[in-house]
Scaffold this motif. Structure first.
Motif, PDB file in Angstrom:
ATOM      1  N   PHE A   1       0.837  -1.202   0.000  1.00 40.60           N
ATOM      2  CA  PHE A   1       0.000   0.000   0.000  1.00 40.60           C
ATOM      3  C   PHE A   1       0.876   1.258   0.000  1.00 40.60           C
ATOM      4  O   PHE A   1       0.651   2.177  -0.800  1.00 40.60           O
ATOM      5  N   LEU A   2       1.872   1.288   0.886  1.00 44.53           N
ATOM      6  CA  LEU A   2       2.753   2.455   0.939  1.00 44.53           C
ATOM      7  C   LEU A   2       3.567   2.601  -0.341  1.00 44.53           C
ATOM      8  O   LEU A   2       3.867   3.722  -0.761  1.00 44.53           O
ATOM      9  N   GLY A   3       3.899   1.483  -0.979  1.00 42.36           N
ATOM     10  CA  GLY A   3       4.607   1.528  -2.258  1.00 42.36           C
ATOM     11  C   GLY A   3       3.791   2.217  -3.340  1.00 42.36           C
ATOM     12  O   GLY A   3       4.329   2.968  -4.157  1.00 42.36           O
ATOM     13  N   VAL A   4       2.493   1.968  -3.335  1.00 42.15           N
ATOM     14  CA  VAL A   4       1.607   2.647  -4.291  1.00 42.15           C
ATOM     15  C   VAL A   4       1.618   4.151  -4.018  1.00 42.15           C
ATOM     16  O   VAL A   4       1.655   4.959  -4.953  1.00 42.15           O
ATOM     17  N   LEU A   5       1.591   4.530  -2.740  1.00 43.39           N
ATOM     18  CA  LEU A   5       1.641   5.957  -2.407  1.00 43.39           C
ATOM     19  C   LEU A   5       2.970   6.581  -2.835  1.00 43.39           C
ATOM     20  O   LEU A   5       3.005   7.752  -3.209  1.00 43.39           O
TER      21      LEU A   5
END
Length: 98
Positions: free
Chosen positions: A27-31
């Motif tokens: 999820f943080l990678g997408v951000l």
């Protein structure tokens, strides 16, 4: 666009965090790909369980909203979230973020 220091305080359920961590990091990678998450990571083991995330967002509400679908939050593993605007002034990180 302003930068916000988002601080997570984790619950004591470290086993659940371990299980959900891959989805949380995805999820943080997408951000990161979206230019929202500039850097993030947990506090050291000697500290209270939690993490610091630096987000680029239009305002505090947008920075907080960006965390709402974080699997750690969706699974009740974050007991508190705080958001404060941060103004980098000196150092290599400040130069990169300005």
């Amino acid at each position: 666009m302003p930068i916000y220091a988002v601080t997570y305080t984790y619950t004591d359920d470290s086993a659940a965090r371990d299980a959900v961590r891959p989805a949380h990091r995805d999820f943080l990678g997408v951000l990161i790909e979206q230019g929202i998450n500039l850097v993030s990571g947990p506090f050291a083991e000697a500290e209270a369980p939690g993490a610091l995330l630096l987000f680029r967002a239009a305002d505090k509400q947008s920075a907080l909203a960006a965390t709402e679908k974080d699997p750690f939050r969706l699974n009740g593993l974050v007991s508190d979230v705080s958001v404060r605007e941060w103004i980098p002034v000196l150092g290599p990180l400040a130069d990169q973020l300005s």
